[in-house]
Scaffold this motif. Structure first.
Motif, PDB file in Angstrom:
ATOM      1  N   LEU A 198       0.823  -1.210   0.000  1.00  0.00           N
ATOM      2  CA  LEU A 198       0.000   0.000   0.000  1.00  0.00           C
ATOM      3  C   LEU A 198       0.858   1.262   0.000  1.00  0.00           C
ATOM      4  O   LEU A 198       0.525   2.249  -0.660  1.00  0.00           O
ATOM      5  CB  LEU A 198      -0.933  -0.014   1.208  1.00  0.00           C
ATOM      6  N   LEU A 199       1.971   1.210   0.713  1.00  0.00           N
ATOM      7  CA  LEU A 199       2.874   2.365   0.726  1.00  0.00           C
ATOM      8  C   LEU A 199       3.508   2.584  -0.652  1.00  0.00           C
ATOM      9  O   LEU A 199       3.601   3.715  -1.131  1.00  0.00           O
ATOM     10  CB  LEU A 199       3.964   2.154   1.788  1.00  0.00           C
ATOM     11  N   VAL A 200       3.941   1.487  -1.272  1.00  0.00           N
ATOM     12  CA  VAL A 200       4.525   1.593  -2.610  1.00  0.00           C
ATOM     13  C   VAL A 200       3.472   2.076  -3.601  1.00  0.00           C
ATOM     14  O   VAL A 200       3.753   2.885  -4.491  1.00  0.00           O
ATOM     15  CB  VAL A 200       5.109   0.242  -3.055  1.00  0.00           C
ATOM     16  N   ARG A 201       2.243   1.616  -3.428  1.00  0.00           N
ATOM     17  CA  ARG A 201       1.165   1.995  -4.356  1.00  0.00           C
ATOM     18  C   ARG A 201       0.854   3.490  -4.279  1.00  0.00           C
ATOM     19  O   ARG A 201       0.413   4.078  -5.274  1.00  0.00           O
ATOM     20  CB  ARG A 201      -0.083   1.179  -4.028  1.00  0.00           C
ATOM     21  N   LEU A 202       1.094   4.099  -3.129  1.00  0.00           N
ATOM     22  CA  LEU A 202       0.890   5.544  -3.003  1.00  0.00           C
ATOM     23  C   LEU A 202       1.758   6.326  -3.980  1.00  0.00           C
ATOM     24  O   LEU A 202       1.383   7.404  -4.450  1.00  0.00           O
ATOM     25  CB  LEU A 202       1.190   5.989  -1.571  1.00  0.00           C
ATOM     26  N   VAL A 203       2.933   5.779  -4.280  1.00  0.00           N
ATOM     27  CA  VAL A 203       3.833   6.411  -5.249  1.00  0.00           C
ATOM     28  C   VAL A 203       3.569   5.879  -6.655  1.00  0.00           C
ATOM     29  O   VAL A 203       3.553   6.617  -7.638  1.00  0.00           O
ATOM     30  CB  VAL A 203       5.305   6.160  -4.858  1.00  0.00           C
ATOM     31  N   GLU A 204       3.330   4.589  -6.735  1.00  0.00           N
ATOM     32  CA  GLU A 204       3.178   3.928  -8.028  1.00  0.00           C
ATOM     33  C   GLU A 204       1.935   4.395  -8.776  1.00  0.00           C
ATOM     34  O   GLU A 204       1.974   4.627  -9.994  1.00  0.00           O
ATOM     35  CB  GLU A 204       3.108   2.411  -7.791  1.00  0.00           C
ATOM     36  N   ARG A 205       0.845   4.574  -8.052  1.00  0.00           N
ATOM     37  CA  ARG A 205      -0.418   4.911  -8.728  1.00  0.00           C
ATOM     38  C   ARG A 205      -0.389   6.273  -9.420  1.00  0.00           C
ATOM     39  O   ARG A 205      -0.740   6.360 -10.610  1.00  0.00           O
ATOM     40  CB  ARG A 205      -1.578   4.835  -7.746  1.00  0.00           C
ATOM     41  N   PRO A 206       0.013   7.361  -8.727  1.00  0.00           N
ATOM     42  CA  PRO A 206       0.020   8.657  -9.429  1.00  0.00           C
ATOM     43  C   PRO A 206       1.058   8.724 -10.555  1.00  0.00           C
ATOM     44  O   PRO A 206       0.881   9.469 -11.521  1.00  0.00           O
ATOM     45  CB  PRO A 206       0.346   9.664  -8.324  1.00  0.00           C
ATOM     46  N   LEU A 207       2.152   7.967 -10.434  1.00  0.00           N
ATOM     47  CA  LEU A 207       3.188   8.008 -11.460  1.00  0.00           C
ATOM     48  C   LEU A 207       2.884   7.099 -12.653  1.00  0.00           C
ATOM     49  O   LEU A 207       3.228   7.418 -13.794  1.00  0.00           O
ATOM     50  CB  LEU A 207       4.534   7.589 -10.862  1.00  0.00           C
ATOM     51  N   CYS A 208       2.211   5.962 -12.370  1.00  0.00           N
ATOM     52  CA  CYS A 208       2.056   4.938 -13.409  1.00  0.00           C
ATOM     53  C   CYS A 208       0.617   4.636 -13.785  1.00  0.00           C
ATOM     54  O   CYS A 208       0.377   3.878 -14.736  1.00  0.00           O
ATOM     55  CB  CYS A 208       2.744   3.645 -12.966  1.00  0.00           C
ATOM     56  N   GLY A 209      -0.348   5.150 -13.031  1.00  0.00           N
ATOM     57  CA  GLY A 209      -1.743   4.889 -13.355  1.00  0.00           C
ATOM     58  C   GLY A 209      -2.085   3.420 -13.231  1.00  0.00           C
ATOM     59  O   GLY A 209      -1.811   2.791 -12.205  1.00  0.00           O
ATOM     60  N   LEU A 210      -2.679   2.850 -14.303  1.00  0.00           N
ATOM     61  CA  LEU A 210      -3.052   1.434 -14.280  1.00  0.00           C
ATOM     62  C   LEU A 210      -1.836   0.520 -14.221  1.00  0.00           C
ATOM     63  O   LEU A 210      -1.917  -0.599 -13.716  1.00  0.00           O
ATOM     64  CB  LEU A 210      -3.877   1.086 -15.521  1.00  0.00           C
ATOM     65  N   ASN A 211      -0.730   0.968 -14.749  1.00  0.00           N
ATOM     66  CA  ASN A 211       0.475   0.132 -14.730  1.00  0.00           C
ATOM     67  C   ASN A 211       0.973  -0.056 -13.303  1.00  0.00           C
ATOM     68  O   ASN A 211       0.935   0.864 -12.488  1.00  0.00           O
ATOM     69  CB  ASN A 211       1.576   0.761 -15.583  1.00  0.00           C
ATOM     70  N   LEU A 234       5.886  -2.324  -9.850  1.00  0.00           N
ATOM     71  CA  LEU A 234       6.554  -2.780  -8.630  1.00  0.00           C
ATOM     72  C   LEU A 234       5.698  -3.700  -7.758  1.00  0.00           C
ATOM     73  O   LEU A 234       6.169  -4.743  -7.301  1.00  0.00           O
ATOM     74  CB  LEU A 234       6.990  -1.557  -7.794  1.00  0.00           C
ATOM     75  N   THR A 235       4.460  -3.302  -7.500  1.00  0.00           N
ATOM     76  CA  THR A 235       3.667  -4.016  -6.504  1.00  0.00           C
ATOM     77  C   THR A 235       3.391  -5.490  -6.833  1.00  0.00           C
ATOM     78  O   THR A 235       3.298  -6.302  -5.907  1.00  0.00           O
ATOM     79  CB  THR A 235       2.337  -3.281  -6.232  1.00  0.00           C
ATOM     80  N   PRO A 236       3.262  -5.903  -8.107  1.00  0.00           N
ATOM     81  CA  PRO A 236       3.056  -7.336  -8.358  1.00  0.00           C
ATOM     82  C   PRO A 236       4.206  -8.205  -7.871  1.00  0.00           C
ATOM     83  O   PRO A 236       4.001  -9.375  -7.536  1.00  0.00           O
ATOM     84  CB  PRO A 236       2.916  -7.408  -9.890  1.00  0.00           C
ATOM     85  N   HIS A 237       5.411  -7.650  -7.803  1.00  0.00           N
ATOM     86  CA  HIS A 237       6.550  -8.421  -7.286  1.00  0.00           C
ATOM     87  C   HIS A 237       6.370  -8.705  -5.789  1.00  0.00           C
ATOM     88  O   HIS A 237       6.769  -9.771  -5.300  1.00  0.00           O
ATOM     89  CB  HIS A 237       7.853  -7.659  -7.528  1.00  0.00           C
ATOM     90  N   ILE A 238       5.772  -7.762  -5.064  1.00  0.00           N
ATOM     91  CA  ILE A 238       5.501  -7.979  -3.640  1.00  0.00           C
ATOM     92  C   ILE A 238       4.460  -9.077  -3.472  1.00  0.00           C
ATOM     93  O   ILE A 238       4.596  -9.977  -2.630  1.00  0.00           O
ATOM     94  CB  ILE A 238       5.024  -6.666  -2.979  1.00  0.00           C
ATOM     95  N   THR A 239       3.403  -9.022  -4.293  1.00  0.00           N
ATOM     96  CA  THR A 239       2.360 -10.047  -4.240  1.00  0.00           C
ATOM     97  C   THR A 239       2.940 -11.427  -4.513  1.00  0.00           C
ATOM     98  O   THR A 239       2.641 -12.400  -3.805  1.00  0.00           O
ATOM     99  CB  THR A 239       1.263  -9.741  -5.274  1.00  0.00           C
ATOM    100  N   GLN A 240       3.788 -11.525  -5.518  1.00  0.00           N
ATOM    101  CA  GLN A 240       4.369 -12.812  -5.870  1.00  0.00           C
ATOM    102  C   GLN A 240       5.271 -13.343  -4.753  1.00  0.00           C
ATOM    103  O   GLN A 240       5.260 -14.549  -4.446  1.00  0.00           O
ATOM    104  CB  GLN A 240       5.151 -12.689  -7.176  1.00  0.00           C
TER     105      GLN A 240
END
Length: 275
Positions: free
Chosen positions: A42-55, A58-64
């Motif tokens: 969730l912390l990474v997504r705070l940065v990832e979402r505004p910069l990458c949108g739907l893409n 990073l976060t799928p690597h955490i899930t895996q």
């Protein structure tokens, strides 16, 4: 969504003191890893979402990582045949258990398509939303919006994973695939660029246990089934079989595509229900 009631559910077995100890220890470790990494995601997504949108670079690597760790914590052995496709497209697989979330995510970076009710499940709903699960409702008035959502995610390069059986089973069989779930692949030219990869999930029960040990179906509650798996002294195994991907364009329509995928997925499980 219908619930499969094909065979009688196994009678619950007492866990015993040793079983409860194993369940508590494994559950504590699994919960710490899962929800600790959820916070990180969730912390990474705070940065990832505004910069990458739907893409989601990073976060799928955490899930895996979490899903691979979960199988190690539980002690379930994982083997893989074939390879995940690299092309743009979707994945379809048979559905045996809530464990499919861990086993299928452990071997590839995917986004599940789940029924809308899952979003409200305690604990699981948070995880599903955070990891990018697409929720669908079986209501006709929402069909257009759902198709548009599928298209946006697929065009963004997300590999969506569908369970075309529409329900989970005892893990020994594959139910007929619902071809309506394949309709999204035949809209707005997606059929010209999309590939579909069938995947089989084959569970092997712990030695001496009911062969349906990992299956989750009918009116089974989640908590008792989770406890049973956590408490097992010996665990079994799961095999993921990646079949050759196919071009959507090679099939005249969703029914032919669904039939091909069903036959491929059914292959490794053929005969298990009759053994």
């Amino acid at each position: 969504m219908s619930v499969w009631q094909g065979v009688e559910e196994p009678a619950p077995q007492p866990l015993g003191a040793a079983g409860w100890t194993r369940a508590l220890l494994r559950g504590a470790v699994l919960g710490t890893v899962t929800y600790g990494c959820l916070l990180l995601l969730l912390l990474v997504r705070l940065v990832e979402r505004p910069l990458c949108g739907l893409n989601r670079p990073l976060t799928p690597h955490i899930t895996q990582f979490v899903c691979r760790a979960a199988l190690v914590i539980l002690g379930i052995r994982l083997t893989v045949r074939g390879r995940p496709m690299q092309m743009k497209g979707a994945v379809v697989a048979n559905h045996a258990s809530w464990l499919d979330i861990f086993t299928l995510n452990a071997v590839q970076r995917i986004y599940f398509v789940a029924k809308a009710e899952v979003a409200g499940w305690a604990g699981i709903g948070w995880l599903a939303r955070a990891t990018g699960t697409v929720f669908i409702a079986r209501r006709g008035r929402e069909a257009k919006a759902q198709k548009e959502l599928f298209e946006a995610r697929l065009r963004a390069g997300h590999k969506l994973l569908f369970f075309p059986e529409g329900t989970s089973t005892d893990g020994l069989r594959v139910l007929p695939f619902k071809s309506t779930l394949f309709e999204a692949f035949y809209t707005h030219g997606l059929e010209h660029v999309m590939h579909i990869q069938p995947v089989s999930v084959v569970y092997r029960a712990p030695e001496g246990a009911d062969r349906r040990f990992y299956g989750w179906w009918g009116e089974m509650d989640f908590a008792p089934h989770l406890l049973k798996v956590l408490a097992a002294r010996r665990q079994g195994a799961v095999e993921i079989v990646f079949h050759d991907p196919v071009n959507v364009d090679d099939f005249p329509g969703r029914k032919a595509l669904a039939a091909h995928c069903e036959a491929a997925v059914r292959g490794p499980l053929a005969g298990l229900a009759e053994d």
